[in-house]
Scaffold this active site. Structure first.
Site, PDB file in Angstrom:
ATOM      1  N   SER A   1      -9.736   1.439   2.712  1.00 55.50           N
ATOM      2  CA  SER A   1      -9.084   2.618   1.897  1.00 55.50           C
ATOM      3  C   SER A   1      -8.107   1.648   1.212  1.00 55.50           C
ATOM      4  CB  SER A   1      -8.266   3.441   3.051  1.00 55.50           C
ATOM      5  OG  SER A   1      -7.513   2.918   3.628  1.00 55.50           O
TER       6      SER A   1
ATOM      7  N   SER B   1      -9.916  -0.827   6.899  1.00 57.67           N
ATOM      8  CA  SER B   1      -9.460  -0.538   5.512  1.00 57.67           C
ATOM      9  C   SER B   1      -8.659  -1.691   4.970  1.00 57.67           C
ATOM     10  CB  SER B   1      -8.401   0.590   5.568  1.00 57.67           C
ATOM     11  OG  SER B   1      -9.139   1.888   5.546  1.00 57.67           O
TER      12      SER B   1
ATOM     13  N   LYS C   1       0.891  -1.099  -0.123  1.00 54.52           N
ATOM     14  CA  LYS C   1      -0.068  -0.047  -0.056  1.00 54.52           C
ATOM     15  C   LYS C   1       1.121   1.217   0.091  1.00 54.52           C
ATOM     16  CE  LYS C   1      -3.885   1.852   2.641  1.00 54.52           C
ATOM     17  NZ  LYS C   1      -4.858   1.797   4.005  1.00 54.52           N
TER      18      LYS C   1
END
Ligand code: GLN
Length: 488
Positions: free
Chosen positions: A154, A178, A79
């Site tokens: 997210s 997330s 990420k």
């Protein structure tokens, strides 16, 4: 593609038997990305050169007869809020559009020590604020199971890249869901570890008391494998990291025996607001557990009703303070044509941060302001203690708790962007876990009428990751729902 259809455990065994090299695997991963990522849009930065160099190093060591860790040579995507030395780390924000960290996050150091090959950086909601990946300032990521759908957020890129078969593993972060909600939307496994199990050093902070880095994979065993590599105490860099989170390896200790395991179903998580398909699918999983010999019973967690306001107050308060460092001076974006210092701050922040990030900063500043601190922030902290106590009491009677992950399956891109409250409401099943600092794992438990994945959430007591993974493995074996790769 054939290689990328395999699990990390299978690839690890093939590497060890020298049936494939790390360089071949990295090339296969990049070939799959070239084939499908134009449609999926998971990557922000494909780090081909550093990945191939890392893979070559692994191959050299293996050729020299060294015994290497299980992850050595396995491709992993990361990420874009996790700092990677020398590789762009943007947080999907204009504010950090040019930020190349001079250091690695602890998890990246650990991946490197384990010989994992970092393939690049994947998309997310800006500064990890959001539930659909649509708050990214960089690009749209599509759900590989339905390209008109959001991948969740997210960590949408981390979930999509694994579901699309571009890599077997990835890292995400979870502040209020997330990791788990995108795992659910994309039909993969995602673990939010106990707060403190994984070092947060080098994770660009959103809400420091809630943030945790965790693995995405397509099987429970693979998630355990990645988790084994990243856990641990980080005395130099993260004083909130735990000394010895688990005894031994989660993967080596996997045990799918469900006899006598006590599974609680909190009635508040199955009520109004949860779609019928999601509810039915998670309840069917509960029946599977019964058939496997587990004791399954209803419990009550009434305070979940307050979880969303508590979460949005606490996380925004911490975000407003954490994001104060982005001032247009030290790093990242700086507005042009500024006359004086205040001008630099105001213009750089107004232009560099997206709408949702600005909304959270304003909300957080408000709840921390002297006139409202007692009414909001202090009250939310007190309520947090009550939620913690409620979960602790529940774990006196159950080993794990089973719930839905999100009220619905993946929705259409653009369908919820106008109303932030509607977007926040989708976090109802996940935020309480971060508030309580607990571990929770998500894995697929079925599909809806549109062939979109449905996920279930297993919640454990503090440092109860092994229990989650054991229960997850048992379900995976019974249901056959594992290693699901979207047809693209
Ligand atoms: N969707 C939640 C939010 O927008 C959770 C985000 C996260 O876990 N990073 O804050």
């Amino acid at each position: 593609m054939e290689l990328m259809k395999k699990t990390a455990a299978e690839l690890s065994a093939m590497l060890e038997r020298k049936e494939v090299s790390a360089v071949e695997l990295a090339k296969a991963a990049f070939a799959r990305t070239a084939e499908v990522d134009g449609k999926v849009g998971a990557y922000l930065t494909v780090a081909e050169d550093p990945a191939l160099a890392a893979a070559e190093a692994v191959d050299r060591r293996r050729a020299a007869g060294e015994t290497l860790p299980p992850l050595a040579g396995v491709p992993v995507a990361v990420k874009d809020n996790i700092c990677t030395e020398g590789t762009l780390t943007t947080c999907a924000s204009k504010m950090l559009y040019n930020f190349v960290p001079p250091y690695n996050a602890t998890v990246i150091e650990k991946l490197t020590e384990n010989g994992a090959v970092v393939t690049g950086k994947v998309n997310m909601d800006e500064f990890a604020m959001g539930s659909s990946c649509e708050n990214s300032a960089m690009k749209v990521t599509h759900n590989p199971h339905g390209l008109d759908r959001v991948p969740g957020g997210s960590s949408g890129g981390s979930a999509a890249v694994v579901a699309a078969g571009e890599v077997p593993l990835s890292l995400g972060s979870d502040t209020g869901g997330s990791i788990r909600q995108p795992a659910s939307f994309c039909g993969v496994v995602g673990l939010k570890p106990t707060y403190g199990a994984v070092s947060r050093y080098g994770l660009i902070a959103f809400a420091s008391s809630l943030d945790q880095i965790g693995p995405f994979a397509r099987t429970v065993e693979d998630a355990a494998m990645l988790m084994d590599a990243i856990v641990g105490h980080d005395p130099l860099h993260d004083s909130t990291s735990a000394k010895a989170p688990f005894e031994g390896s989660l993967r080596a200790n996997l045990n799918a025996d469900m006899k006598g395991v006590r599974i609680g179903l909190p009635k508040e998580y199955f009520g109004a607001g949860i779609s019928d398909e999601v509810r039915a699918s998670v309840l069917a999983a509960a029946d599977t557990y019964k058939a496997l010999g587990a004791e399954v019973f209803e419990i009550s967690l009434p305070l979940v009703e307050y979880a969303l306001p508590i979460y949005y107050i606490l996380s925004s308060a911490e975000a407003s303070s954490n994001l104060a460092r982005f001032d247009g001076v030290k790093y990242g974006y700086r507005a042009e044509g500024c006359e004086e210092l205040l001008d630099i701050y105001v213009k750089s922040r107004s232009q560099g941060f997206g709408q949702e990030v600005q909304r959270r900063i304003m909300l957080g500043t408000y709840v921390l302001s002297s006139g409202y601190y007692d009414a909001y922030y202090k009250k939310a902290r007190a309520a947090q203690r009550k939620i913690r106590a409620e979960f602790a009491a529940a774990f006196e009677t159950c080993d794990v708790i089973l719930t839905p992950v999100a009220p619905t399956t993946a929705y259409e891109i653009g369908s919820r962007t106008t109303n932030p409250l509607e977007m926040y409401a989708g976090d109802i099943c996940t935020v309480s876990i971060n508030i309580a600092g607990l571990p929770a794992m998500v894995q697929p438990c079925g599909f809806d009428g549109n062939r979109l994945p449905i996920g279930m959430q297993l919640i454990g007591p503090r440092f109860g990751e092994q229990k989650l993974m054991n229960a997850g493995l048992a379900y995976e074996q019974a249901s056959g729902l594992k290693n699901i790769i979207a047809a693209l």
